[in-house]
Design a protein around this motif. Structure first.
Motif, PDB file in Angstrom:
ATOM      1  N   GLY A 289       0.702  -1.507  -0.090  1.00  0.00           N
ATOM      2  CA  GLY A 289      -0.045  -0.457  -0.459  1.00  0.00           C
ATOM      3  C   GLY A 289       1.156   1.439  -0.444  1.00  0.00           C
ATOM      4  O   GLY A 289       2.230   1.191   0.088  1.00  0.00           O
ATOM      5  N   PHE A 290       0.420   2.479   0.072  1.00  0.00           N
ATOM      6  CA  PHE A 290       0.689   3.308  -0.252  1.00  0.00           C
ATOM      7  C   PHE A 290       1.853   3.915   1.225  1.00  0.00           C
ATOM      8  O   PHE A 290       2.709   4.254   0.760  1.00  0.00           O
ATOM      9  CB  PHE A 290      -0.093   4.743  -0.096  1.00  0.00           C
ATOM     10  CG  PHE A 290      -0.930   4.869  -0.882  1.00  0.00           C
ATOM     11  CD1 PHE A 290      -0.415   5.516  -2.587  1.00  0.00           C
ATOM     12  CD2 PHE A 290      -1.979   4.504  -1.715  1.00  0.00           C
ATOM     13  CE1 PHE A 290      -0.669   4.686  -3.721  1.00  0.00           C
ATOM     14  CE2 PHE A 290      -2.987   5.067  -2.567  1.00  0.00           C
ATOM     15  CZ  PHE A 290      -2.491   5.305  -3.538  1.00  0.00           C
ATOM     16  N   ALA A 291       1.284   3.196   2.397  1.00  0.00           N
ATOM     17  CA  ALA A 291       2.050   3.268   3.547  1.00  0.00           C
ATOM     18  C   ALA A 291       3.885   2.853   3.183  1.00  0.00           C
ATOM     19  O   ALA A 291       4.330   3.082   4.255  1.00  0.00           O
ATOM     20  CB  ALA A 291       1.552   3.198   4.667  1.00  0.00           C
ATOM     21  N   ASP A 292       3.523   2.240   2.334  1.00  0.00           N
ATOM     22  CA  ASP A 292       5.074   0.777   2.831  1.00  0.00           C
ATOM     23  C   ASP A 292       5.273   1.131   1.105  1.00  0.00           C
ATOM     24  O   ASP A 292       6.579   0.930   1.263  1.00  0.00           O
ATOM     25  CB  ASP A 292       4.655  -0.579   2.470  1.00  0.00           C
ATOM     26  CG  ASP A 292       5.638  -1.250   2.457  1.00  0.00           C
ATOM     27  OD1 ASP A 292       6.273  -1.619   3.577  1.00  0.00           O
ATOM     28  OD2 ASP A 292       5.936  -2.771   1.697  1.00  0.00           O
ATOM     29  N   LEU A 293       5.174   2.627   0.873  1.00  0.00           N
ATOM     30  CA  LEU A 293       6.239   2.308  -0.498  1.00  0.00           C
ATOM     31  C   LEU A 293       7.256   2.498  -0.741  1.00  0.00           C
ATOM     32  O   LEU A 293       8.284   2.449  -1.273  1.00  0.00           O
ATOM     33  CB  LEU A 293       5.229   3.407  -1.353  1.00  0.00           C
ATOM     34  CG  LEU A 293       5.492   3.912  -2.872  1.00  0.00           C
ATOM     35  CD1 LEU A 293       5.872   3.190  -3.652  1.00  0.00           C
ATOM     36  CD2 LEU A 293       4.787   5.015  -3.382  1.00  0.00           C
ATOM     37  N   PRO A 294       7.865   3.998   0.278  1.00  0.00           N
ATOM     38  CA  PRO A 294       9.756   3.747   0.289  1.00  0.00           C
ATOM     39  C   PRO A 294      10.056   2.471   0.281  1.00  0.00           C
ATOM     40  O   PRO A 294      10.852   2.329  -0.012  1.00  0.00           O
ATOM     41  CB  PRO A 294       9.437   4.695   1.765  1.00  0.00           C
ATOM     42  CG  PRO A 294       8.673   5.183   1.591  1.00  0.00           C
ATOM     43  CD  PRO A 294       6.810   4.624   1.496  1.00  0.00           C
ATOM     44  N   ASN A 295       9.423   1.668   1.588  1.00  0.00           N
ATOM     45  CA  ASN A 295      10.053   0.473   1.755  1.00  0.00           C
ATOM     46  C   ASN A 295      10.282  -0.255   0.193  1.00  0.00           C
ATOM     47  O   ASN A 295      11.351  -1.103   0.202  1.00  0.00           O
ATOM     48  CB  ASN A 295       9.973  -0.429   2.425  1.00  0.00           C
ATOM     49  CG  ASN A 295       8.988   0.014   4.149  1.00  0.00           C
ATOM     50  OD1 ASN A 295      10.106   1.273   4.305  1.00  0.00           O
ATOM     51  ND2 ASN A 295       9.146   0.286   4.776  1.00  0.00           N
ATOM     52  N   GLN A 296       9.316  -0.103  -0.416  1.00  0.00           N
ATOM     53  CA  GLN A 296       9.015  -1.021  -1.933  1.00  0.00           C
ATOM     54  C   GLN A 296      10.501  -0.968  -2.148  1.00  0.00           C
ATOM     55  O   GLN A 296      10.212  -0.834  -2.796  1.00  0.00           O
ATOM     56  CB  GLN A 296       7.492  -1.114  -2.473  1.00  0.00           C
ATOM     57  CG  GLN A 296       6.631  -1.774  -2.125  1.00  0.00           C
ATOM     58  CD  GLN A 296       5.586  -1.648  -1.510  1.00  0.00           C
ATOM     59  OE1 GLN A 296       5.350  -0.705  -3.259  1.00  0.00           O
ATOM     60  NE2 GLN A 296       4.398  -1.736  -1.318  1.00  0.00           N
ATOM     61  N   MET A 297      10.064   1.269  -2.471  1.00  0.00           N
ATOM     62  CA  MET A 297      11.495   1.615  -3.592  1.00  0.00           C
ATOM     63  C   MET A 297      13.314   1.547  -3.339  1.00  0.00           C
ATOM     64  O   MET A 297      13.499   1.072  -3.705  1.00  0.00           O
ATOM     65  CB  MET A 297      11.012   3.100  -3.566  1.00  0.00           C
ATOM     66  CG  MET A 297       9.755   3.470  -3.765  1.00  0.00           C
ATOM     67  SD  MET A 297       9.584   3.020  -5.220  1.00  0.00           S
ATOM     68  CE  MET A 297      11.029   4.194  -7.129  1.00  0.00           C
ATOM     69  N   HIS A 298      12.745   1.295  -2.234  1.00  0.00           N
ATOM     70  CA  HIS A 298      14.136   0.822  -1.349  1.00  0.00           C
ATOM     71  C   HIS A 298      14.445  -0.359  -1.846  1.00  0.00           C
ATOM     72  O   HIS A 298      16.033  -0.752  -2.435  1.00  0.00           O
ATOM     73  CB  HIS A 298      14.096   1.420   0.509  1.00  0.00           C
ATOM     74  CG  HIS A 298      15.984   0.641   1.145  1.00  0.00           C
ATOM     75  ND1 HIS A 298      15.805  -0.593   1.397  1.00  0.00           N
ATOM     76  CD2 HIS A 298      16.388   1.855   0.953  1.00  0.00           C
ATOM     77  CE1 HIS A 298      17.119  -0.578   1.620  1.00  0.00           C
ATOM     78  NE2 HIS A 298      17.703   1.109   1.441  1.00  0.00           N
ATOM     79  N   ARG A 299      13.732  -1.462  -1.497  1.00  0.00           N
ATOM     80  CA  ARG A 299      14.335  -2.727  -1.491  1.00  0.00           C
ATOM     81  C   ARG A 299      14.270  -2.902  -3.254  1.00  0.00           C
ATOM     82  O   ARG A 299      15.533  -3.022  -3.265  1.00  0.00           O
ATOM     83  CB  ARG A 299      12.867  -3.467  -1.038  1.00  0.00           C
ATOM     84  CG  ARG A 299      13.337  -4.101   0.135  1.00  0.00           C
ATOM     85  CD  ARG A 299      12.239  -4.926  -0.101  1.00  0.00           C
ATOM     86  NE  ARG A 299      10.473  -5.148   0.059  1.00  0.00           N
ATOM     87  CZ  ARG A 299       9.639  -4.124   0.855  1.00  0.00           C
ATOM     88  NH1 ARG A 299       9.527  -3.462   2.214  1.00  0.00           N
ATOM     89  NH2 ARG A 299       8.297  -3.970   0.036  1.00  0.00           N
ATOM     90  N   LYS A 300      13.349  -2.346  -4.063  1.00  0.00           N
ATOM     91  CA  LYS A 300      13.615  -2.435  -5.555  1.00  0.00           C
ATOM     92  C   LYS A 300      15.245  -1.638  -6.155  1.00  0.00           C
ATOM     93  O   LYS A 300      15.562  -2.389  -6.686  1.00  0.00           O
ATOM     94  CB  LYS A 300      12.514  -1.597  -6.138  1.00  0.00           C
ATOM     95  CG  LYS A 300      13.096  -1.725  -7.958  1.00  0.00           C
ATOM     96  CD  LYS A 300      11.304  -0.840  -8.359  1.00  0.00           C
ATOM     97  CE  LYS A 300      11.473  -0.605 -10.050  1.00  0.00           C
ATOM     98  NZ  LYS A 300      10.629   0.192 -10.324  1.00  0.00           N
ATOM     99  N   SER A 301      15.359  -0.412  -5.152  1.00  0.00           N
ATOM    100  CA  SER A 301      17.216   0.403  -6.091  1.00  0.00           C
ATOM    101  C   SER A 301      18.166  -0.399  -5.288  1.00  0.00           C
ATOM    102  O   SER A 301      19.557  -0.778  -6.243  1.00  0.00           O
ATOM    103  CB  SER A 301      16.863   1.788  -4.910  1.00  0.00           C
ATOM    104  OG  SER A 301      15.926   2.325  -5.523  1.00  0.00           O
TER     105      SER A 301
END
Length: 185
Positions: A15-27
């Motif tokens: 969800g939106f709340a986890d978006l920074p963590n998702q972007m970090h893992r992807k990067s």
């Protein structure tokens, strides 16, 4: 219970709340690209600083050019790539070296090759971004320029000012006073 619903997949929330963590893992999974340009006269310690900063040996097989051959030599652009991994984070480091800069007797147009290289890299990146397949774009734009200033003499030379004025709007320039510790002894 509020009207906001969250979904749980594989142990983590989506969800939106986890978006920074998702972007970090992807990067972190993809890795990072960094292009560093080093510019300055010969003998100021450019290769030594780069090797020390990144704990690599990029310039291990470098040959010393005799002074009579340097008189005719113009500015060239050399790129060295190395993959560095630290704590699971990958970095593709490209070091752009500019041997011959400021070494000639007449240095009026020595910055032109460097400015053309930087502009060309931006143009190549724009063409790749404008294309249909943007998945595997390699970013070779110069992200930072370490500009080595000679500690000998009285301040900046005209070539230093001219170079930094012509490149400051394209690249982040970090002026480095080379071998300053030696002049203090």
């Amino acid at each position: 219970m509020s009207g906001i619903m969250s979904t749980r997949l594989g142990g983590g929330y989506v969800g939106f709340a986890d978006l920074p963590n998702q972007m970090h893992r992807k990067s972190v999974k993809k890795g990072f690209e960094f292009t560093l340009m080093v510019v300055g006269e010969s003998g100021l310690g450019k290769s030594t600083l780069v090797n020390s900063l990144f704990l690599t040996d990029l310039y291990n097989a470098r040959e010393i050019i005799p002074s009579k051959d340097r008189i005719k030599k113009t500015v060239t652009i050399e790129t060295n790539c190395v993959e560095i991994e630290e704590k699971g984070v990958r970095l593709r480091l490209t070091v752009v070296d500019t041997p011959g800069f400021g070494d000639a007797l007449n240095n009026e147009k020595c910055e032109e090759a460097i400015i053309k290289y930087v502009s060309d890299q931006y143009e190549f990146y724009l063409q790749d971004e404008s294309g249909l397949n943007r998945r595997n774009i390699v970013d070779n734009r110069v992200h930072c320029c370490l500009y080595f200033i000679s500690p000998y003499g009285r301040g900046l030379k005209p070539i230093d000012i001219k170079f930094m004025k012509s490149l400051h709007d394209k690249v982040n320039i970090v002026p480095v006073i080379a071998k300053a510790a030696r002049t203090l002894r």
